[in-house]
Design a protein around this motif. Structure first.
Motif, short mmCIF file in Angstrom:
data_model
loop_
_atom_site.label_atom_id
_atom_site.label_comp_id
_atom_site.label_asym_id
_atom_site.label_seq_id
_atom_site.Cartn_x
_atom_site.Cartn_y
_atom_site.Cartn_z
N LEU A 1 0.84 -1.20 0.00
CA LEU A 1 0.00 0.00 0.00
C LEU A 1 0.87 1.24 0.00
CD1 LEU A 1 -2.92 -0.03 2.57
CD2 LEU A 1 -3.06 0.06 0.09
N ILE A 2 0.55 2.21 -0.82
CA ILE A 2 1.19 3.51 -0.67
C ILE A 2 0.08 4.56 -0.55
CG2 ILE A 2 3.36 2.97 -1.83
CD1 ILE A 2 2.29 4.41 -4.28
N SER A 3 0.40 5.64 0.10
CA SER A 3 -0.64 6.66 0.24
C SER A 3 -0.23 7.92 -0.50
CB SER A 3 -0.92 6.94 1.72
OG SER A 3 0.09 7.72 2.27
N VAL A 4 -1.23 8.55 -1.11
CA VAL A 4 -1.01 9.78 -1.87
C VAL A 4 -2.04 10.81 -1.40
CG1 VAL A 4 -0.13 8.58 -3.91
CG2 VAL A 4 -2.58 9.05 -3.72
N THR A 5 -1.82 12.07 -1.74
CA THR A 5 -2.80 13.09 -1.40
C THR A 5 -4.12 12.76 -2.12
OG1 THR A 5 -1.01 14.67 -1.36
CG2 THR A 5 -3.23 15.57 -1.44
N PRO A 6 -5.21 12.62 -1.36
CA PRO A 6 -6.48 12.24 -2.01
C PRO A 6 -6.86 13.15 -3.18
CG PRO A 6 -6.69 12.09 0.37
CD PRO A 6 -5.34 12.69 0.10
N ALA A 7 -6.46 14.44 -3.08
CA ALA A 7 -6.79 15.37 -4.16
C ALA A 7 -6.12 14.99 -5.48
CB ALA A 7 -6.39 16.78 -3.75
N LYS A 8 -5.06 14.21 -5.41
CA LYS A 8 -4.32 13.87 -6.63
C LYS A 8 -4.79 12.56 -7.27
CE LYS A 8 -1.60 17.41 -5.95
NZ LYS A 8 -0.21 17.42 -5.46
N VAL A 9 -5.74 11.89 -6.63
CA VAL A 9 -6.17 10.58 -7.12
C VAL A 9 -6.68 10.62 -8.57
CG1 VAL A 9 -7.95 8.80 -6.80
CG2 VAL A 9 -6.54 9.52 -4.88
N PRO A 10 -7.48 11.59 -8.96
CA PRO A 10 -7.97 11.62 -10.35
C PRO A 10 -6.83 11.61 -11.37
CG PRO A 10 -9.14 13.24 -9.03
CD PRO A 10 -8.05 12.69 -8.16
N ARG A 11 -5.76 12.26 -11.04
CA ARG A 11 -4.61 12.34 -11.95
C ARG A 11 -3.93 10.97 -12.05
NH1 ARG A 11 -2.85 14.50 -16.14
NH2 ARG A 11 -1.29 16.16 -16.10
N ILE A 12 -3.89 10.24 -10.95
CA ILE A 12 -3.27 8.92 -10.95
C ILE A 12 -4.10 7.94 -11.78
CG2 ILE A 12 -2.73 6.94 -9.46
CD1 ILE A 12 -1.97 9.26 -7.35
N ILE A 13 -5.41 8.10 -11.68
CA ILE A 13 -6.28 7.23 -12.47
C ILE A 13 -6.20 7.62 -13.95
CG2 ILE A 13 -8.69 6.59 -12.88
CD1 ILE A 13 -9.11 6.92 -9.82
N GLY A 14 -6.16 8.92 -14.19
CA GLY A 14 -6.09 9.40 -15.58
C GLY A 14 -7.45 9.36 -16.24
N LYS A 15 -7.55 9.98 -17.41
CA LYS A 15 -8.84 10.03 -18.13
C LYS A 15 -9.29 8.62 -18.49
CE LYS A 15 -10.12 14.27 -20.35
NZ LYS A 15 -9.11 15.26 -20.68
N GLY A 16 -10.46 8.25 -18.01
CA GLY A 16 -10.97 6.91 -18.31
C GLY A 16 -10.05 5.80 -17.85
N GLY A 17 -9.26 6.09 -16.84
CA GLY A 17 -8.35 5.07 -16.29
C GLY A 17 -7.08 4.90 -17.09
N SER A 18 -6.81 5.82 -18.01
CA SER A 18 -5.68 5.66 -18.94
C SER A 18 -4.33 5.57 -18.24
CB SER A 18 -5.67 6.80 -19.96
OG SER A 18 -5.58 8.03 -19.27
N MET A 19 -4.14 6.40 -17.21
CA MET A 19 -2.85 6.44 -16.55
C MET A 19 -2.56 5.14 -15.81
SD MET A 19 -0.23 8.52 -16.15
CE MET A 19 -0.36 10.28 -15.91
N VAL A 20 -3.50 4.73 -15.00
CA VAL A 20 -3.26 3.54 -14.18
C VAL A 20 -3.18 2.29 -15.07
CG1 VAL A 20 -5.69 3.08 -13.58
CG2 VAL A 20 -3.88 2.42 -12.01
N GLU A 21 -3.96 2.28 -16.13
CA GLU A 21 -3.91 1.13 -17.05
C GLU A 21 -2.52 1.02 -17.69
OE1 GLU A 21 -5.97 -1.34 -17.40
OE2 GLU A 21 -7.32 -0.41 -15.94
N MET A 22 -1.97 2.19 -18.04
CA MET A 22 -0.65 2.19 -18.65
C MET A 22 0.41 1.62 -17.68
SD MET A 22 1.66 5.39 -19.86
CE MET A 22 2.11 5.77 -18.18
#
Lengths: 239, 263, 228
Positions: free
Chosen positions: C143-164
């Protein structure tokens, strides 16, 4: 105000501040943090929360509780200070809390605590003001919902002259010191203390000078906050 | 504790009235009884409506502070003992008690009505230590003003103890020498309730109080001067409100000073 | 930062209009409550905070840790000042005889779960549900923790970032709205580094390409070291 500008001990004008420096995000562990300096007075503030309340009985069902702790490092003064709580620090912690309280949306986080810790690292007058200035920046940095920032500074009377931001020799030789904190959007004075002898007219004049001075502090706070969050972007461009 | 809805009190005050029928700038009835404690070197019991505090002054001989080697030392302490209110807890003084003692202390000290140089016995070695201890017996609000009245009245009542030849205090022989006090410093407290200003808020009003300003005033050569101020409460005051309270404090201080002088 | 979003701080005037999330109204003007990015949609102002703790909202998918098991529910820590409750009825469709069943059989102390926030009351009583198909127990991993406000960026548009990141590193990744990211797989440290990097540089455009380059470099280096 006096028409002929007199000379202050350190050469400043009657309404001139010492150098102001503000930085946001200076600590790792705290949820929000800031550094504020006014001449040789330096404070760092760290905010934790909103978080669970310990001890539990302090919990409020309809809002967060705001807790502040003002602490002066033993090495912050010419003569070493005694570490830990003093009657002075208890009082300043209390008035600091009351100064900041009006701008925070405490009702947004019921049953939690917002803890503000202020460490004065160097003391050359106006330590409570510098602490409040750092605290407000740390609160905003921690993402605490706020109506505005509170800006704080002091004014006083030295050798019969009414001046802003008393420091150094002025502090030891001065007759009156009057710190204020100001909530600009509401035009509310949220902290006011005074000691020393003044006439009614002088008291009012000093209040006005101090309140007027908070404007410059407020600007310094705002630009420090913007800088931190804009710099994040700038730094990225280097990569 | 279940008490009157603060909103109701706000409504009453906004109509220019008060729960107990007082005028906006009226204090509750004040009684000052000097010499209330036989064991103290000076004392006073003060009633401010149903608020009651007792103050005792004790002297001892001690070392001066290094930065003021030829001056006596003043120490003011207030205890909000559980006897006085179901809200008070035992243990070390809480922040309100600490604040009250420091505000009372500041008004007396900063007014400079007491010449501490006169309380020097041997410069750099021995000075009189003046301990002003305030006990709250009954809390019905505005403890700061009650404590301030009691402290100054007790100081006026105080007589220095005699000194033995070895320099120790002679508790059997009080001197008839009092403190020289050149003026009467007093704290007067005003509260903002909604958009109104009231004097001497009592406990039932305290819940509705948005902000408080305590102003220390004293008389000097026929003039009235300010010597301390302290804002309290979790809401701010406008500069206009501050100025209004400063004016009120000056006129109210005059009234209260007469009572201390006649006590 | 997109053009219509601008950096604001608490008390900044946004304009006249309606006050949406992250703002407040006073004397007909709308102001920001946060350091964040302000935007206006159809006369309503919003501010997306750039910092802050996790404040649970209905519908959020979060990662939680079982803290306590009591009679017919689990108490779950969710990286927030508020603990959540997972009632038995929201955890399973099965009929369970509470007099005979030890609930730790389903979820025990310290277990990690991915759950949905099914309700939040005004005084912040938070209830979770495991009924959605995406909810499950998370076994192993880090588990790692990040600033909750930054979560959308980690997920990326339509999940693109995390999928990559998943594709490039061959890891399993689950991102909770509450700022916790769960990663399992051999390359978890590279994936974790990528996530931390996104958090740090969340303001920057073209981040996806940078992160891709970073991961590819690390993976090829790792290959060299292990002699592949």
């Amino acid at each position: 105000m006096n028409i002929v500008e007199f000379k202050r001990i350190d050469g400043r004008k009657h309404d001139e501040f010492r150098p102001i420096e503000a930085r946001v995000g200076v600590l790792q562990k705290a949820d929000g943090s800031a550094y504020f300096r006014l001449g040789n007075t330096v404070a760092i503030a760290g905010v934790y929360g909103p978080r669970k309340v310990h001890p539990r009985h302090e919990e409020q069902l309809d809002r967060a509780i705001l807790r502040t702790r003002y602490n002066m490092a033993p090495f912050a003064t010419t003569e070493r200070g005694r570490p830990g709580y003093s009657r002075r620090s208890i009082e300043i912690s209390m008035v600091t809390r009351q100064a900041i309280n009006p701008v925070i949306f405490l009702e947004e986080f019921p049953k939690t605590a917002i803890d503000v810790h202020i460490e004065v690292l160097q003391a050359d007058a106006s330590t409570r003001c510098v602490g409040i200035n750092a605290a407000c920046l740390a609160l905003a940095d921690a993402g605490i919902p706020m109506r505005d920032l509170v800006a704080s500074c002091s004014a006083g009377k030295v050798n019969g002259n009414i001046i802003l931001d008393i420091a150094g020799k002025e502090d030891t030789e001065g007759e009156v010191d009057l710190p204020v904190a100001y909530y600009p959007k509401k035009k509310h004075v949220t902290l006011l203390q005074m000691d020393g002898i003044v006439t009614r007219e002088e008291a009012k004049e000093i209040v006005k000078l101090a309140v007027g001075g908070t404007k410059k502090i407020y600007e310094a706070q705002k630009s420090a906050l913007r800088k931190k969050y804009e710099i994040e972007g700038e730094k990225n461009d280097i990569y | 504790m279940i008490s009157t809805d603060p909103q109701l009190i706000k409504n009453i005050v906004s109509n220019g009235e008060r729960l107990d029928g007082r005028g906006m700038y009226d204090y509750r009835k004040i009684t000052i009884e000097k010499g209330a404690v036989a064991t103290a070197d000076g004392s006073a019991r003060v009633k401010l409506g149903n608020t009651e505090v007792i103050c005792g002054v004790k002297f001892s001989v001690g070392e001066p502070f290094s930065d003021t080697p030829d001056e006596g030392v003043l120490m003011v302490a207030a205890e909000f003992v559980p006897l006085a209110s179901p809200e008070f807890e035992s243990g070390p003084p809480g922040e309100e008690a600490v604040e009250a003692s420091r505000v009372v202390d500041r008004a007396i000290r900063e007014s400079k009505v007491i010449d501490f140089k006169k309380l020097c016995i041997t410069p750099g070695e021995k000075v009189w230590m003046v301990f002003v201890d305030i006990d709250v017996l009954d809390n019905d609000g505005n403890l700061i003003d009650a404590a301030s009245l009691a402290a100054i009245a007790a100081l006026f009542d105080a007589k220095l103890p005699g000194l033995k030849e070895d320099g120790k205090i002679d508790y059997d022989n009080k001197s008839d020498q009092g403190l020289q006090i050149n003026g009467i410093p007093l704290s007067t407290t005003f509260a903002k309730v909604g958009d109104s200003i009231i004097a001497d808020p009592d406990l039932s009003e305290a819940e509705a109080v948005d902000a408080r300003l305590t102003v220390g005033t004293f008389d000097k050569d026929g003039d009235v001067l300010l010597c301390s101020m302290q804002k309290g409460g979790s809401v701010g005051l406008t500069v206009e409100e501050l100025e209004k309270i400063i004016d009120l404090a000056i006129s109210k201080g005059k009234e209260l000073r007469k009572m201390v002088a006649n006590a | 930062m997109s053009e219509e979003r601008k950096l604001v701080i608490p008390g900044d005037l946004l304009g006249k209009g309606r006050a949406g999330h992250g703002t407040y109204e006073e004397d007909d003007n709308v102001f920001s409550r946060f350091v964040g990015l302000a935007e206006e949609k159809n006369g309503m102002y919003f501010v997306i905070p750039l910092s802050g703790i996790y404040d649970p909202k209905r519908g959020d998918g979060i990662i939680g840790k079982i803290q306590d098991v009591i009679f017919s529910k689990w108490i779950v820590e969710i990286n927030s000042p508020y603990d959540a409750v997972l009632p038995l009825s929201e955890a399973t469709e099965e009929f369970i005889d509470l007099t005979k069943t030890d609930l730790t059989k389903y979820f025990s102390y310290e277990d990690l779960i991915f759950a949905e926030v099914s309700s939040v009351t005004s005084n912040k009583n938070v209830q979770l549900s495991m009924k959605s198909r995406r909810c499950r127990k998370l076994k192993g991993g880090r588990l790692i923790s990040v600033t909750p406000a930054k979560v959308p960026r980690i997920i990326g548009k339509g999940g693109s970032m995390v999928e990559m990141i998943k594709d490039l590193t061959g890891t399993q990744i689950v991102v909770g709205q509450n700022g916790l990211v769960w990663i399992r797989g051999d390359n978890y440290s590279i994936a974790a580094e990528a996530v931390t990097e996104i958090e740090k540089k969340s303001h920057l455009s073209g981040l996806t390409d940078q992160i891709r380059a970073m991961i590819e470099e690390k993976i090829s280096k790792k290959g060299e070291h292990s002699g592949v």
